[in-house]
Design an enzyme around this catalytic site. Structure first.
Site, short mmCIF file in Angstrom:
data_model
loop_
_atom_site.label_atom_id
_atom_site.label_comp_id
_atom_site.label_asym_id
_atom_site.label_seq_id
_atom_site.Cartn_x
_atom_site.Cartn_y
_atom_site.Cartn_z
N HIS A 161 0.82 -1.22 0.00
CA HIS A 161 0.00 0.00 0.00
C HIS A 161 0.85 1.27 0.00
O HIS A 161 0.36 2.34 -0.33
CB HIS A 161 -0.92 0.00 1.22
CG HIS A 161 -1.98 -1.04 1.14
ND1 HIS A 161 -3.30 -0.74 0.86
CD2 HIS A 161 -1.93 -2.39 1.25
CE1 HIS A 161 -4.00 -1.86 0.83
NE2 HIS A 161 -3.21 -2.87 1.07
N ASP A 369 3.30 9.54 -0.93
CA ASP A 369 2.11 8.79 -0.50
C ASP A 369 1.88 7.68 -1.52
O ASP A 369 1.99 7.91 -2.72
CB ASP A 369 0.89 9.74 -0.51
CG ASP A 369 -0.13 9.40 0.57
OD1 ASP A 369 -0.20 8.23 0.97
OD2 ASP A 369 -0.86 10.31 1.00
#
Ligand code: GDG
Length: 460
Positions: A161, A369
């Site tokens: 992720h 991110d």
């Protein structure tokens, strides 16, 4: 060989998708991974193996909203070293461009290994012979290989992720070969972006016996598919929340209370040094100081969700954010015209959607991110195609949403100029940009993400 058509989907993730609230009941937890994977697990009636959130009393398995939950028991010290240490003070900063210096502590690594083994033992116990495994995230990078050894013929998928760093950074890790070999136990290794898939393949070719291309590796006569599977959200859930009259009424109330006919600029983040909250506040401050923005015309609402507060870097980030908010308000607020509204709390999902609806501009400006689901949630709620998204080029989401106003969060002047542009973007242009982004998002929702990954796994 087992009949794979009837295989049972088993997810391994650091945390179970629930937490025990003050009322003693188990509630669904917030957060990117849970929001994305839980809908799929409900649809597939799968099993979820994870830590229940406390080292004191580990419950036995139970079913929550149709998903079988299988808790892993980990002794407190081992959990501290695995989660607080290796995961969050070594891998998290290293994989996010070393924004903070990663620490390399051999005893954390030992606990990382033993925790991965515990998760796999629990998973093997919970799942029976026909399982198809889907391992998630940086806490469990050794699990694919351990599963492969225990069940040589079952399908194992891994999805990361967070970003996978470039070779030069990954090279810092004393245990780089072991981590790569752990991941190479999977049939499919998935990343948020193409750049990260390439980073991984190159690292694997350099530090293990793997050969092949950026998309496919071979090791010991096994083929491993490597690819980008950009994660998404359950668009229908956010759209229907955005249609709910109570949510809309609350959004209007928020606008009246914080906005007072001003443009509302919104930011929503876990309080984490990767999210760029401080640089964003400083850019807002600079734009106010230069007169590019004024508190008569706009207001910034920053929602900060407390996160990992046992780690010193997170407490420092929170303190710095709060000092900055105080400094900006001290200098620029006037009665009835607060410059920055700062809420340090986690809001109920409907309330969060009301904030998305109340906003004119959404600021998503992380320094790095993996994807950033807040950006996607904001887009999903803009049913009338209004609203402007300002998006960091270092969020995985920027690979998909080129119609956002893309910024470099470290470019102070660029950030301030983009803020100014965002609040005065011509209506027609903002509608056109948002409509394109909404179309893209609807086509690639979380169901499509999971299907694409699981199909790749079936075909592996
Ligand atoms: C990791 C990666 C990747 C936030 N505030 C509230 C709230 N949230 C929810 C949002 C969103 C989630 O938390 C945050 O997801 P992000 O993707 O923005 O960030 P991370 O937590 O860092 O997630 C990230 C993600 O995994 C998935 O792969 O995108 O890059 O770092 O869903 O809605 N939810 C509620 N109240 C809040 O106040 N209910």
């Amino acid at each position: 060989m087992p009949d794979r058509r009837r295989s049972h989907l088993v997810v391994l993730a650091n945390r179970l998708p629930v937490h025990r609230a003050g009322d003693g009941e188990w509630h669904t937890s917030p957060g990117g991974l849970v929001g994305a994977v839980l809908p799929i697990m409900k649809a597939r009636a799968g099993t979820w193996v994870g830590w229940p959130g406390s080292t004191s009393r580990t419950p036995s398995s139970w079913t929550h909203e149709g998903v079988r939950l299988s808790p892993v028991s980990v002794p407190e010290r081992e959990m501290d070293e695995h989660y607080g240490g290796m995961s969050n003070r070594t891998l998290w900063p290293l994989f996010h461009d070393a924004i903070r210096a990663p620490e390399f502590e051999p005893k954390w690594w030992d606990s990382y290994e033993s925790t991965n083994e515990r998760f796999v033992r629990r998973a093997l116990h919970a799942a029976g012979k026909r399982a198809q495994w889907w391992v998630h995230d940086y806490h469990l990078m050794l699990a694919p290989r351990l599963l492969r050894v225990a069940r040589p013929y079952s399908r194992v998928g891994f999805f990361l992720h967070i970003p996978f760093p470039p070779e030069e950074l990954f090279a810092w890790l004393p245990w780089r070969r072991q981590l790569l070999e752990g991941l190479l136990g999977a049939d499919v290794v998935g990343f948020q972006t193409h750049a990260e898939a390439r980073n991984f393949s190159r690292a694997a070719r350099r530090w293990t016996r793997a050969e092949g291309t950026d998309h496919e590796l071979q090791i010991d006569d096994r083929r491993i598919r490597v690819g980008a599977f950009p994660i998404s959200i359950d668009v229908d859930v956010f759209e229907s929340a955005a249609r709910d009259p109570a949510v809309i009424a609350r959004a209007q109330q928020i606008r009246r209370r914080v906005g007072a006919r001003r443009r509302v600029i919104l930011a929503v983040d876990r309080i984490d040094y990767t999210k760029g909250i401080e640089l964003r506040l400083e850019a807002f401050e600079a734009a106010l100081a230069r007169g590019d923005l004024s508190t008569d015309r706009c207001v910034l609402v920053q929602i900060g969700v407390p996160s990992r507060e046992a780690t010193p870097e997170y407490v420092e980030t929170r303190d710095r954010v709060e000092r900055l908010v105080g400094r900006i308000n001290g200098q620029f607020s006037t009665p009835g015209r607060v410059a920055v509204h700062y809420f340090r709390r986690q809001l109920p999902r409907e309330e969060l959607v009301s904030y998305y609806l109340a906003a004119d501009v959404m600021l998503v400006t992380p320094l790095r991110d993996g994807m950033n689901l807040v950006a996607k949630e904001f887009i999903a709620t803009r049913l009338d195609n209004s609203g402007v998204l300002v998006l960091s080029e270092f969020a995985g989401a920027a690979e998909q949403f080129r119609r956002a106003l893309i910024v470099n969060p470290r470019d102070f002047a660029g950030m301030a100029a983009t803020l100014k542009r965002a609040i005065s973007l011509p209506h027609r242009e903002s509608i056109m940009r948002m409509a394109i982004m909404r179309m893209m998002l609807r086509r690639h929702d979380v169901h499509e993400w999971a299907e694409t990954f699981l199909q790749a796994l079936e075909r592996a």
